[in-house]
Design an enzyme around this catalytic site. Structure first.
Site: not given
Length: 542
Positions: A121, A182, A293
Protein backbone atom coordinates in the site's frame (compact mmCIF):
# COMPACT_ATOMS: atom_id res chain seq x y z
CA UNK A 1 44.31 25.12 35.46
CA UNK A 2 40.60 25.95 34.92
CA UNK A 3 37.76 24.75 37.08
CA UNK A 4 36.51 21.14 36.74
CA UNK A 5 33.15 22.41 35.52
CA UNK A 6 34.79 24.53 32.82
CA UNK A 7 36.95 21.58 31.79
CA UNK A 8 33.88 19.33 31.47
CA UNK A 9 32.02 21.95 29.46
CA UNK A 10 34.91 22.29 27.03
CA UNK A 11 35.20 18.53 26.67
CA UNK A 12 31.44 18.14 26.19
CA UNK A 13 31.58 20.66 23.37
CA UNK A 14 34.53 18.78 21.87
CA UNK A 15 32.72 15.44 22.13
CA UNK A 16 29.58 16.83 20.53
CA UNK A 17 31.60 18.27 17.65
CA UNK A 18 33.53 15.02 17.24
CA UNK A 19 30.36 12.91 17.17
CA UNK A 20 28.72 15.25 14.69
CA UNK A 21 31.73 15.16 12.35
CA UNK A 22 32.03 11.39 12.69
CA UNK A 23 28.37 10.86 11.83
CA UNK A 24 28.62 13.30 8.95
CA UNK A 25 31.58 11.35 7.57
CA UNK A 26 29.66 8.10 7.90
CA UNK A 27 26.71 9.68 6.09
CA UNK A 28 28.95 10.85 3.28
CA UNK A 29 30.55 7.42 3.03
CA UNK A 30 27.21 5.68 2.76
CA UNK A 31 26.25 7.95 -0.13
CA UNK A 32 29.52 8.05 -2.04
CA UNK A 33 31.07 4.61 -1.69
CA UNK A 34 28.30 2.93 -3.66
CA UNK A 35 29.25 5.11 -6.64
CA UNK A 36 32.94 4.17 -6.61
CA UNK A 37 34.15 1.55 -9.10
CA UNK A 38 35.37 -1.62 -7.41
CA UNK A 39 38.75 -2.88 -8.56
CA UNK A 40 41.02 -5.78 -7.77
CA UNK A 41 42.53 -3.55 -5.10
CA UNK A 42 39.33 -3.49 -3.09
CA UNK A 43 36.26 -5.62 -3.85
CA UNK A 44 35.14 -7.26 -7.07
CA UNK A 45 31.58 -6.48 -8.05
CA UNK A 46 29.34 -9.47 -8.56
CA UNK A 47 26.99 -9.64 -11.53
CA UNK A 48 23.24 -10.27 -11.17
CA UNK A 49 23.55 -13.89 -12.36
CA UNK A 50 25.97 -14.57 -9.50
CA UNK A 51 23.47 -12.97 -7.11
CA UNK A 52 20.64 -15.18 -8.35
CA UNK A 53 22.80 -18.30 -8.26
CA UNK A 54 23.84 -17.62 -4.68
CA UNK A 55 20.22 -17.16 -3.57
CA UNK A 56 19.30 -20.52 -5.10
CA UNK A 57 21.76 -22.24 -2.77
CA UNK A 58 19.94 -21.16 0.41
CA UNK A 59 18.15 -23.82 2.44
CA UNK A 60 14.71 -22.39 3.25
CA UNK A 61 11.28 -23.57 4.34
CA UNK A 62 9.78 -21.06 1.94
CA UNK A 63 11.03 -20.31 -1.55
CA UNK A 64 12.23 -17.67 -4.00
CA UNK A 65 10.39 -16.65 -7.16
CA UNK A 66 12.74 -15.49 -9.91
CA UNK A 67 10.44 -15.29 -12.93
CA UNK A 68 7.07 -13.94 -11.75
CA UNK A 69 8.30 -10.74 -10.09
CA UNK A 70 6.07 -8.10 -11.72
CA UNK A 71 3.69 -8.07 -8.73
CA UNK A 72 6.46 -6.73 -6.48
CA UNK A 73 7.32 -3.97 -8.97
CA UNK A 74 4.19 -1.93 -8.27
CA UNK A 75 2.30 -0.55 -5.31
CA UNK A 76 -0.87 1.33 -4.46
CA UNK A 77 0.64 4.60 -5.67
CA UNK A 78 1.01 3.24 -9.22
CA UNK A 79 3.70 5.82 -9.99
CA UNK A 80 6.93 3.80 -9.62
CA UNK A 81 7.82 0.42 -11.07
CA UNK A 82 11.14 -1.14 -10.07
CA UNK A 83 11.61 -4.84 -10.81
CA UNK A 84 13.41 -7.03 -8.25
CA UNK A 85 15.60 -9.99 -9.13
CA UNK A 86 13.66 -12.21 -6.77
CA UNK A 87 10.72 -12.42 -4.39
CA UNK A 88 11.17 -14.32 -1.15
CA UNK A 89 8.03 -16.03 0.16
CA UNK A 90 9.12 -16.96 3.69
CA UNK A 91 7.49 -19.62 5.81
CA UNK A 92 9.53 -18.80 8.89
CA UNK A 93 11.50 -15.98 10.48
CA UNK A 94 14.59 -18.12 9.87
CA UNK A 95 13.97 -17.80 6.11
CA UNK A 96 14.20 -14.02 6.40
CA UNK A 97 17.19 -14.13 8.72
CA UNK A 98 19.05 -16.57 6.47
CA UNK A 99 18.44 -14.44 3.39
CA UNK A 100 19.46 -11.15 5.01
CA UNK A 101 22.54 -12.70 6.62
CA UNK A 102 23.55 -14.24 3.27
CA UNK A 103 23.34 -10.90 1.47
CA UNK A 104 25.15 -9.15 4.32
CA UNK A 105 27.97 -11.69 4.14
CA UNK A 106 28.24 -11.19 0.38
CA UNK A 107 29.45 -7.70 1.28
CA UNK A 108 29.37 -4.56 -0.84
CA UNK A 109 30.52 -6.48 -3.91
CA UNK A 110 26.88 -7.47 -4.37
CA UNK A 111 24.34 -4.79 -5.21
CA UNK A 112 21.52 -6.82 -3.69
CA UNK A 113 19.22 -4.94 -1.34
CA UNK A 114 16.08 -6.05 0.50
CA UNK A 115 12.62 -4.54 0.79
CA UNK A 116 9.96 -5.95 3.10
CA UNK A 117 6.58 -5.72 1.34
CA UNK A 118 3.33 -6.10 3.21
CA UNK A 119 0.10 -5.42 1.34
CA UNK A 120 1.89 -3.12 -1.08
CA UNK A 121 0.00 0.00 0.00
CA UNK A 122 2.99 2.35 -0.24
CA UNK A 123 2.58 5.19 -2.72
CA UNK A 124 6.12 6.07 -3.83
CA UNK A 125 7.87 2.73 -4.33
CA UNK A 126 8.93 2.43 -0.68
CA UNK A 127 8.35 -1.35 -0.68
CA UNK A 128 10.25 -1.96 -3.93
CA UNK A 129 13.87 -3.04 -4.43
CA UNK A 130 15.33 -2.42 -7.88
CA UNK A 131 17.25 -5.58 -8.88
CA UNK A 132 17.13 -6.67 -5.26
CA UNK A 133 15.01 -9.00 -3.14
CA UNK A 134 11.45 -8.23 -2.09
CA UNK A 135 10.20 -10.20 0.91
CA UNK A 136 6.51 -10.98 0.66
CA UNK A 137 5.66 -10.53 4.35
CA UNK A 138 2.13 -11.85 3.93
CA UNK A 139 3.68 -15.29 3.37
CA UNK A 140 4.99 -15.13 6.95
CA UNK A 141 2.16 -16.25 9.22
CA UNK A 142 4.29 -17.83 11.94
CA UNK A 143 3.94 -17.75 14.84
CA UNK A 144 0.18 -18.06 14.65
CA UNK A 145 -1.80 -15.24 16.19
CA UNK A 146 -2.27 -15.54 19.95
CA UNK A 147 -4.58 -13.44 22.14
CA UNK A 148 -3.56 -12.87 25.75
CA UNK A 149 -6.56 -11.91 27.93
CA UNK A 150 -4.78 -11.22 31.23
CA UNK A 151 -4.66 -7.89 33.10
CA UNK A 152 -2.83 -6.13 30.26
CA UNK A 153 -4.30 -7.92 27.22
CA UNK A 154 -2.34 -8.09 23.99
CA UNK A 155 -2.16 -9.90 20.67
CA UNK A 156 1.07 -11.68 19.71
CA UNK A 157 1.13 -11.65 15.93
CA UNK A 158 3.32 -12.00 12.84
CA UNK A 159 4.59 -8.81 11.23
CA UNK A 160 2.98 -10.00 7.99
CA UNK A 161 -0.52 -10.28 9.44
CA UNK A 162 -3.27 -7.91 8.29
CA UNK A 163 -4.94 -5.63 10.83
CA UNK A 164 -8.38 -6.73 9.61
CA UNK A 165 -7.52 -10.31 10.62
CA UNK A 166 -6.37 -9.13 14.04
CA UNK A 167 -9.70 -7.34 14.48
CA UNK A 168 -11.71 -10.43 13.55
CA UNK A 169 -9.71 -12.67 15.90
CA UNK A 170 -9.54 -10.29 18.89
CA UNK A 171 -13.28 -9.58 18.72
CA UNK A 172 -13.88 -13.26 19.48
CA UNK A 173 -12.49 -12.45 22.94
CA UNK A 174 -14.33 -9.16 23.27
CA UNK A 175 -11.09 -7.24 22.68
CA UNK A 176 -9.54 -5.03 19.99
CA UNK A 177 -6.41 -2.92 19.43
CA UNK A 178 -6.67 0.66 20.70
CA UNK A 179 -5.39 2.58 17.70
CA UNK A 180 -6.13 2.05 14.03
CA UNK A 181 -5.51 3.24 10.52
CA UNK A 182 -8.50 4.18 8.36
CA UNK A 183 -7.80 1.20 6.09
CA UNK A 184 -7.30 -2.17 7.81
CA UNK A 185 -6.04 -4.31 4.93
CA UNK A 186 -2.45 -3.42 5.78
CA UNK A 187 0.22 -5.45 7.55
CA UNK A 188 1.38 -4.93 11.11
CA UNK A 189 5.00 -4.44 10.09
CA UNK A 190 4.05 -1.92 7.44
CA UNK A 191 2.09 0.45 9.67
CA UNK A 192 4.45 0.11 12.65
CA UNK A 193 7.35 1.09 10.39
CA UNK A 194 5.58 4.40 9.77
CA UNK A 195 3.29 5.27 12.71
CA UNK A 196 -0.29 4.19 12.05
CA UNK A 197 -2.66 7.15 12.45
CA UNK A 198 -6.43 7.52 12.45
CA UNK A 199 -9.20 9.30 14.32
CA UNK A 200 -8.41 7.48 17.57
CA UNK A 201 -4.86 8.90 17.73
CA UNK A 202 -5.91 11.91 19.82
CA UNK A 203 -6.86 9.48 22.61
CA UNK A 204 -4.44 6.57 22.28
CA UNK A 205 -1.67 7.96 20.12
CA UNK A 206 -0.58 6.28 16.88
CA UNK A 207 -0.23 2.52 16.61
CA UNK A 208 3.49 2.76 17.47
CA UNK A 209 2.50 4.07 20.92
CA UNK A 210 0.61 0.85 21.64
CA UNK A 211 3.28 -1.85 21.18
CA UNK A 212 4.75 -3.93 24.01
CA UNK A 213 7.40 -5.96 22.20
CA UNK A 214 8.88 -6.64 18.77
CA UNK A 215 10.90 -9.34 17.08
CA UNK A 216 13.19 -7.81 14.46
CA UNK A 217 15.57 -9.14 11.82
CA UNK A 218 18.34 -6.55 11.50
CA UNK A 219 20.33 -5.68 8.38
CA UNK A 220 22.99 -8.16 9.57
CA UNK A 221 20.47 -11.00 9.69
CA UNK A 222 20.34 -11.13 13.50
CA UNK A 223 16.96 -12.01 15.07
CA UNK A 224 16.47 -9.77 18.11
CA UNK A 225 13.63 -9.47 20.59
CA UNK A 226 13.22 -5.91 21.81
CA UNK A 227 10.98 -3.85 24.07
CA UNK A 228 11.12 -0.83 26.35
CA UNK A 229 13.31 -2.82 28.74
CA UNK A 230 15.22 -5.08 26.35
CA UNK A 231 17.26 -3.76 23.41
CA UNK A 232 15.33 -0.51 23.77
CA UNK A 233 17.38 1.42 21.20
CA UNK A 234 16.38 -1.01 18.45
CA UNK A 235 12.77 -1.14 19.71
CA UNK A 236 12.25 2.60 19.50
CA UNK A 237 14.35 2.92 16.37
CA UNK A 238 12.27 0.40 14.42
CA UNK A 239 8.95 1.98 15.46
CA UNK A 240 8.42 4.65 12.84
CA UNK A 241 11.86 3.81 11.43
CA UNK A 242 10.72 3.37 7.79
CA UNK A 243 12.22 -0.12 7.67
CA UNK A 244 15.78 1.22 7.94
CA UNK A 245 16.99 -0.74 10.97
CA UNK A 246 15.20 -4.05 10.75
CA UNK A 247 12.28 -6.08 9.45
CA UNK A 248 9.44 -6.49 11.97
CA UNK A 249 8.63 -10.20 12.07
CA UNK A 250 6.51 -10.29 15.25
CA UNK A 251 4.75 -7.79 17.50
CA UNK A 252 2.89 -7.76 20.81
CA UNK A 253 0.17 -5.12 20.48
CA UNK A 254 -1.96 -3.72 23.31
CA UNK A 255 -5.68 -4.58 23.36
CA UNK A 256 -8.68 -3.11 25.18
CA UNK A 257 -12.34 -4.17 25.67
CA UNK A 258 -14.16 -3.77 22.36
CA UNK A 259 -17.64 -2.24 21.98
CA UNK A 260 -20.29 -3.91 19.86
CA UNK A 261 -21.78 -0.80 18.28
CA UNK A 262 -20.85 2.67 17.09
CA UNK A 263 -22.94 5.80 16.82
CA UNK A 264 -21.55 7.50 13.72
CA UNK A 265 -22.13 11.23 13.27
CA UNK A 266 -21.41 13.81 10.58
CA UNK A 267 -21.89 17.57 10.73
CA UNK A 268 -20.87 20.45 8.46
CA UNK A 269 -19.27 23.85 8.97
CA UNK A 270 -18.90 26.76 6.59
CA UNK A 271 -16.32 28.54 8.75
CA UNK A 272 -12.85 27.05 9.17
CA UNK A 273 -12.15 28.84 12.46
CA UNK A 274 -15.29 27.39 14.06
CA UNK A 275 -14.51 23.97 12.60
CA UNK A 276 -11.01 23.85 14.14
CA UNK A 277 -12.15 25.36 17.42
CA UNK A 278 -14.70 22.57 17.90
CA UNK A 279 -12.17 19.90 16.96
CA UNK A 280 -9.55 21.21 19.36
CA UNK A 281 -12.09 21.47 22.15
CA UNK A 282 -13.26 17.89 21.57
CA UNK A 283 -9.78 16.32 21.59
CA UNK A 284 -8.90 18.23 24.79
CA UNK A 285 -12.00 17.23 26.79
CA UNK A 286 -12.09 14.30 29.18
CA UNK A 287 -15.61 13.35 28.11
CA UNK A 288 -15.62 13.30 24.35
CA UNK A 289 -16.08 11.10 21.28
CA UNK A 290 -14.01 7.98 20.62
CA UNK A 291 -13.03 8.91 17.08
CA UNK A 292 -12.71 12.37 15.51
CA UNK A 293 -11.74 13.17 11.93
CA UNK A 294 -12.47 16.13 9.70
CA UNK A 295 -12.43 16.54 5.97
CA UNK A 296 -12.69 19.33 3.45
CA UNK A 297 -15.34 19.48 0.74
CA UNK A 298 -14.93 22.00 -2.08
CA UNK A 299 -17.60 22.54 -4.74
CA UNK A 300 -19.48 19.27 -4.25
CA UNK A 301 -23.09 19.51 -5.37
CA UNK A 302 -25.82 17.56 -3.57
CA UNK A 303 -23.50 16.51 -0.78
CA UNK A 304 -26.15 15.63 1.80
CA UNK A 305 -28.15 13.60 -0.69
CA UNK A 306 -25.11 11.35 -1.12
CA UNK A 307 -25.15 10.61 2.62
CA UNK A 308 -28.82 9.66 2.86
CA UNK A 309 -28.32 6.05 1.82
CA UNK A 310 -26.31 5.43 5.00
CA UNK A 311 -27.12 8.30 7.38
CA UNK A 312 -30.35 9.73 8.74
CA UNK A 313 -30.68 13.55 8.81
CA UNK A 314 -31.71 14.90 12.20
CA UNK A 315 -34.09 17.31 10.45
CA UNK A 316 -35.02 15.90 7.01
CA UNK A 317 -36.88 19.03 5.90
CA UNK A 318 -34.07 21.43 6.80
CA UNK A 319 -31.49 19.11 5.26
CA UNK A 320 -33.41 19.01 1.97
CA UNK A 321 -33.06 22.79 1.66
CA UNK A 322 -29.30 22.77 2.19
CA UNK A 323 -27.30 23.78 -0.90
CA UNK A 324 -23.60 22.85 -1.11
CA UNK A 325 -22.91 23.93 -4.69
CA UNK A 326 -19.87 26.15 -5.16
CA UNK A 327 -19.05 26.24 -1.44
CA UNK A 328 -16.07 25.21 0.64
CA UNK A 329 -17.39 23.19 3.57
CA UNK A 330 -15.74 21.38 6.43
CA UNK A 331 -17.15 18.11 7.69
CA UNK A 332 -16.57 16.77 11.18
CA UNK A 333 -16.99 13.01 11.56
CA UNK A 334 -17.27 11.49 15.05
CA UNK A 335 -18.20 8.23 16.70
CA UNK A 336 -19.27 7.12 20.14
CA UNK A 337 -18.73 3.46 21.02
CA UNK A 338 -21.39 1.60 23.00
CA UNK A 339 -23.02 -1.72 23.79
CA UNK A 340 -26.76 -2.29 23.23
CA UNK A 341 -27.60 -1.97 26.95
CA UNK A 342 -25.98 1.48 27.05
CA UNK A 343 -28.06 3.09 24.28
CA UNK A 344 -29.96 5.61 26.41
CA UNK A 345 -26.85 6.74 28.29
CA UNK A 346 -24.84 7.14 25.09
CA UNK A 347 -27.63 9.11 23.44
CA UNK A 348 -27.54 11.55 26.35
CA UNK A 349 -23.75 11.87 26.18
CA UNK A 350 -23.84 12.51 22.43
CA UNK A 351 -26.59 15.09 22.82
CA UNK A 352 -24.59 16.88 25.51
CA UNK A 353 -21.44 16.94 23.36
CA UNK A 354 -23.30 18.16 20.28
CA UNK A 355 -24.93 20.97 22.28
CA UNK A 356 -21.47 22.43 22.92
CA UNK A 357 -20.59 22.55 19.21
CA UNK A 358 -21.27 25.23 16.57
CA UNK A 359 -21.96 23.25 13.38
CA UNK A 360 -24.71 24.06 10.87
CA UNK A 361 -27.79 22.56 12.62
CA UNK A 362 -29.50 21.30 9.44
CA UNK A 363 -26.46 19.17 8.54
CA UNK A 364 -26.53 16.76 11.50
CA UNK A 365 -26.57 13.21 10.14
CA UNK A 366 -26.46 10.09 12.34
CA UNK A 367 -26.32 6.34 11.86
CA UNK A 368 -25.54 3.25 13.96
CA UNK A 369 -23.33 0.40 12.73
CA UNK A 370 -21.37 -2.45 14.27
CA UNK A 371 -17.85 -1.68 15.53
CA UNK A 372 -16.46 -4.03 12.88
CA UNK A 373 -18.35 -2.36 10.04
CA UNK A 374 -17.20 1.09 11.10
CA UNK A 375 -13.54 0.17 11.35
CA UNK A 376 -13.65 -1.66 8.01
CA UNK A 377 -15.60 1.14 6.28
CA UNK A 378 -12.92 1.96 3.68
CA UNK A 379 -12.88 -1.63 2.46
CA UNK A 380 -16.55 -1.30 1.52
CA UNK A 381 -15.59 1.67 -0.65
CA UNK A 382 -12.71 -0.34 -2.10
CA UNK A 383 -15.10 -3.06 -3.26
CA UNK A 384 -17.24 -0.48 -5.08
CA UNK A 385 -14.21 1.18 -6.69
CA UNK A 386 -12.76 -2.16 -7.79
CA UNK A 387 -16.04 -3.07 -9.46
CA UNK A 388 -15.74 0.13 -11.53
CA UNK A 389 -12.05 -0.33 -12.30
CA UNK A 390 -11.17 2.75 -10.22
CA UNK A 391 -9.00 1.20 -7.50
CA UNK A 392 -5.79 0.31 -9.38
CA UNK A 393 -5.14 3.84 -10.61
CA UNK A 394 -2.31 6.25 -9.69
CA UNK A 395 -2.60 7.66 -6.17
CA UNK A 396 -0.36 10.74 -5.85
CA UNK A 397 -0.98 11.21 -2.13
CA UNK A 398 0.68 13.65 0.23
CA UNK A 399 0.23 13.54 4.00
CA UNK A 400 1.30 16.55 6.05
CA UNK A 401 1.58 17.32 9.76
CA UNK A 402 0.90 21.03 10.28
CA UNK A 403 1.43 22.84 13.61
CA UNK A 404 -1.74 24.23 15.17
CA UNK A 405 -0.40 27.79 15.10
CA UNK A 406 -0.03 27.65 11.29
CA UNK A 407 -3.12 25.69 10.30
CA UNK A 408 -5.20 28.80 9.50
CA UNK A 409 -2.52 30.28 7.25
CA UNK A 410 -2.26 26.90 5.58
CA UNK A 411 -6.03 26.62 5.05
CA UNK A 412 -6.40 30.16 3.68
CA UNK A 413 -3.90 29.53 0.91
CA UNK A 414 -4.47 25.86 0.14
CA UNK A 415 -8.26 25.68 0.39
CA UNK A 416 -8.71 29.25 -0.80
CA UNK A 417 -6.34 29.42 -3.76
CA UNK A 418 -4.47 26.21 -4.63
CA UNK A 419 -7.32 23.69 -4.54
CA UNK A 420 -10.41 24.53 -6.58
CA UNK A 421 -12.28 21.31 -5.86
CA UNK A 422 -11.90 18.00 -4.03
CA UNK A 423 -13.36 15.74 -6.70
CA UNK A 424 -10.08 13.82 -7.07
CA UNK A 425 -10.32 12.28 -3.59
CA UNK A 426 -10.81 12.99 0.10
CA UNK A 427 -8.93 15.72 1.94
CA UNK A 428 -8.66 14.79 5.61
CA UNK A 429 -7.84 17.31 8.33
CA UNK A 430 -7.92 16.64 12.06
CA UNK A 431 -5.85 17.48 15.17
CA UNK A 432 -3.78 15.14 17.33
CA UNK A 433 -1.78 15.70 20.48
CA UNK A 434 2.01 15.27 20.54
CA UNK A 435 1.77 14.11 24.18
CA UNK A 436 0.34 10.83 22.86
CA UNK A 437 3.45 10.22 20.73
CA UNK A 438 6.63 8.75 22.20
CA UNK A 439 9.58 10.92 21.18
CA UNK A 440 11.94 7.97 21.61
CA UNK A 441 10.61 6.43 18.40
CA UNK A 442 11.92 7.37 14.96
CA UNK A 443 8.68 9.08 13.91
CA UNK A 444 9.05 12.83 13.35
CA UNK A 445 6.28 15.30 14.23
CA UNK A 446 6.01 19.12 14.49
CA UNK A 447 7.29 20.81 17.63
CA UNK A 448 3.90 21.84 19.06
CA UNK A 449 1.51 20.20 21.51
CA UNK A 450 -1.32 20.15 18.94
CA UNK A 451 -0.77 19.54 15.25
CA UNK A 452 -3.04 18.64 12.36
CA UNK A 453 -2.83 15.72 9.98
CA UNK A 454 -3.80 16.99 6.51
CA UNK A 455 -4.01 14.23 3.93
CA UNK A 456 -4.63 14.80 0.22
CA UNK A 457 -5.78 11.36 -0.93
CA UNK A 458 -6.09 11.91 -4.66
CA UNK A 459 -6.81 9.38 -7.38
CA UNK A 460 -5.68 10.12 -10.93
CA UNK A 461 -7.28 8.83 -14.08
CA UNK A 462 -4.80 7.05 -16.38
CA UNK A 463 -4.05 8.87 -19.65
CA UNK A 464 -6.09 11.92 -18.61
CA UNK A 465 -4.59 15.36 -19.33
CA UNK A 466 -7.32 17.22 -17.43
CA UNK A 467 -7.79 18.17 -13.79
CA UNK A 468 -8.09 14.48 -12.87
CA UNK A 469 -4.79 13.60 -14.54
CA UNK A 470 -1.60 12.71 -12.70
CA UNK A 471 0.38 15.75 -13.90
CA UNK A 472 -2.29 18.21 -12.77
CA UNK A 473 -2.51 16.62 -9.31
CA UNK A 474 1.29 16.47 -8.92
CA UNK A 475 1.49 20.16 -9.83
CA UNK A 476 -1.03 20.99 -7.10
CA UNK A 477 0.91 18.86 -4.61
CA UNK A 478 4.12 20.67 -5.50
CA UNK A 479 2.48 24.06 -4.98
CA UNK A 480 1.26 22.99 -1.52
CA UNK A 481 4.73 21.80 -0.50
CA UNK A 482 6.42 24.90 -1.90
CA UNK A 483 3.98 27.11 0.01
CA UNK A 484 4.79 25.29 3.26
CA UNK A 485 8.53 25.70 2.65
CA UNK A 486 8.27 29.36 1.66
CA UNK A 487 6.22 30.21 4.74
CA UNK A 488 8.39 28.05 7.01
CA UNK A 489 5.35 26.29 8.39
CA UNK A 490 7.30 23.83 10.54
CA UNK A 491 5.50 21.14 8.58
CA UNK A 492 6.57 17.49 8.59
CA UNK A 493 5.59 14.96 5.99
CA UNK A 494 3.93 11.76 7.17
CA UNK A 495 4.67 8.75 4.93
CA UNK A 496 7.40 11.09 3.72
CA UNK A 497 8.88 10.95 0.24
CA UNK A 498 12.20 12.63 -0.50
CA UNK A 499 14.75 11.96 -3.21
CA UNK A 500 17.95 13.32 -1.64
CA UNK A 501 19.67 12.64 1.64
CA UNK A 502 19.82 16.39 2.30
CA UNK A 503 16.01 16.52 2.28
CA UNK A 504 15.86 13.56 4.65
CA UNK A 505 18.38 15.24 6.94
CA UNK A 506 16.19 18.36 7.03
CA UNK A 507 13.15 16.17 7.72
CA UNK A 508 14.74 14.54 10.77
CA UNK A 509 16.43 17.76 11.92
CA UNK A 510 18.30 17.33 15.23
CA UNK A 511 17.31 13.63 15.30
CA UNK A 512 19.27 12.89 12.11
CA UNK A 513 22.46 12.01 14.01
CA UNK A 514 20.60 9.37 16.03
CA UNK A 515 19.00 8.03 12.85
CA UNK A 516 22.38 7.68 11.11
CA UNK A 517 23.98 6.09 14.16
CA UNK A 518 21.20 3.50 14.34
CA UNK A 519 21.61 2.77 10.64
CA UNK A 520 25.30 1.98 11.08
CA UNK A 521 24.56 -0.11 14.15
CA UNK A 522 21.79 -2.30 12.75
CA UNK A 523 22.19 -2.11 8.96
CA UNK A 524 25.80 -1.02 8.27
CA UNK A 525 25.71 -2.04 4.60
CA UNK A 526 22.42 -0.17 3.99
CA UNK A 527 20.78 -3.34 2.68
CA UNK A 528 17.27 -2.65 3.99
CA UNK A 529 14.41 -0.55 2.57
CA UNK A 530 16.19 0.99 -0.46
CA UNK A 531 12.85 2.31 -1.77
CA UNK A 532 12.83 4.98 0.94
CA UNK A 533 15.86 6.56 -0.83
CA UNK A 534 17.52 7.58 2.44
CA UNK A 535 20.78 5.60 2.19
CA UNK A 536 22.63 3.80 -0.58
CA UNK A 537 24.36 0.46 -0.13
CA UNK A 538 27.94 1.14 0.88
CA UNK A 539 31.26 -0.21 2.12
CA UNK A 540 31.11 -0.67 5.89
CA UNK A 541 33.68 0.65 8.33
CA UNK A 542 36.23 -1.88 9.53
Amino acid sequence: MGSPIGFLRQNNRFLRCFIFMFLSCMTARINLCSNLPFTSNNILELNPLDDVSSLRTLNLLGHFSFDDVHHAAKDFGNQNQYYPLAILRPKSVADISTTVKHIFQMGPGSKLTIAARGHGHSTQGQSQAHRGVVINMESLRKPEMQINTEELPYVDVSGGELWINILHESLKYGLAPKSWTDYLHLTVGGTLSNAGVSGQAFRHGPQISNVYELEVVTGKGDVINCSEKQNADLFYGVLGGLGQFGIITRAKIALEPAPKMVKWIRVLYSDFLTFTKDQEQLISSKKTFDYIEGFVIINRTGLLNNWRSSFNPQDPLQASWFDSEGKTLFCLEMTKNFNPDETDMVDQEVESLLSQMSYIPSTLFVTEVSYLDFLDRVHHSEIKLRSKGLWDVPHPWINLLIPKTRIHDFADEVFGNILTDTSNGPVLIYPVSSSKWDNRTSAVIPEEEIFYLVAFLSSAMPSSTGTDGIEHILTKNKKILEFCDARQMGMKQYLAHYTTQGEWQAHFGPRWETFVKRKFTYDPLAILAPGQRIFKKAIPFS
